[in-house]
Design a protein around this motif. Structure first.
Motif, PDB file in Angstrom:
ATOM      1  N   LEU A  56       0.859  -1.168   0.000  1.00 50.95           N
ATOM      2  CA  LEU A  56       0.000   0.000   0.000  1.00 50.95           C
ATOM      3  C   LEU A  56       0.900   1.224   0.000  1.00 50.95           C
ATOM      4  O   LEU A  56       1.869   1.275   0.757  1.00 50.95           O
ATOM      5  N   LEU A  57       0.602   2.197  -0.845  1.00 51.21           N
ATOM      6  CA  LEU A  57       1.332   3.460  -0.872  1.00 51.21           C
ATOM      7  C   LEU A  57       0.440   4.542  -0.284  1.00 51.21           C
ATOM      8  O   LEU A  57      -0.759   4.598  -0.579  1.00 51.21           O
ATOM      9  N   VAL A  58       1.027   5.397   0.554  1.00 54.01           N
ATOM     10  CA  VAL A  58       0.286   6.490   1.182  1.00 54.01           C
ATOM     11  C   VAL A  58       1.072   7.774   0.953  1.00 54.01           C
ATOM     12  O   VAL A  58       2.283   7.810   1.184  1.00 54.01           O
ATOM     13  N   SER A  59       0.362   8.795   0.478  1.00 57.35           N
ATOM     14  CA  SER A  59       0.993  10.090   0.197  1.00 57.35           C
ATOM     15  C   SER A  59       0.174  11.228   0.775  1.00 57.35           C
ATOM     16  O   SER A  59      -1.035  11.110   0.946  1.00 57.35           O
ATOM     17  N   GLU A  60       0.870  12.335   1.004  1.00 58.01           N
ATOM     18  CA  GLU A  60       0.172  13.557   1.370  1.00 58.01           C
ATOM     19  C   GLU A  60      -0.620  14.050   0.172  1.00 58.01           C
ATOM     20  O   GLU A  60      -0.206  13.885  -0.974  1.00 58.01           O
TER      21      GLU A  60
END
Length: 147
Positions: A56-60
């Motif tokens: 899973l990728l999480v970004s602002e």
């Protein structure tokens, strides 16, 4: 025909509070941080997490890159599905970590124990485990006639 082969698929979520989201995903789903990439400005470009065997990728949220979080666009138009051995336990953990129940975990006509939660950042999660394998005809016969 192309000879390219797909090697994986990782959802990329945009949130307004990356550190809060990371804490939630750790507490609710046992996520483990693998890698963090920051822009020279300090903005978190993405954090790669392992959630079980998945990534899973999480970004602002970065509006100038059209990377928008669910509150900015009025909700989340997709559903992330987590297969687990115990969806009841995962739902309890998610709620304890701050998620809201959209649909309680229950046995469903298509042979799964299934429920849905919305995390504090607006992303929707289905929590499920397969109980029985049915044919499409079995599922059709068991399906409720009203939706």
């Amino acid at each position: 025909m192309s000879t390219s082969r797909v090697l994986g698929l990782a959802p990329h979520l945009f949130v307004q509070d990356v550190e809060g989201a990371l804490a939630f995903y750790r507490k609710a789903f046992g996520a483990v941080e693998l890698f963090r990439n920051r822009l020279p400005t300090g903005v978190i470009l993405f954090v790669e997490l392992a959630v079980g065997e998945a990534r899973l990728l999480v970004s602002e949220e970065i509006p100038q890159l059209n990377a928008l979080a669910p509150p900015t666009v009025g909700g989340c138009p997709m559903l992330l599905t987590l297969e687990t051995e115990d969806p009841d336990d995962l739902a309890r953990r998610a709620v304890f970590a701050g998620a809201e129940v959209e649909a309680p975990v229950e046995e469903l006509f298509f042979g799964e124990r299934y429920g849905r939660v919305r995390d504090p950042f607006g992303h929707r999660w289905a929590l499920t485990t397969k109980r029985e394998l049915f044919t499409p005809e079995d599922i059709d016969a068991r399906a409720p006639r009203e939706v």
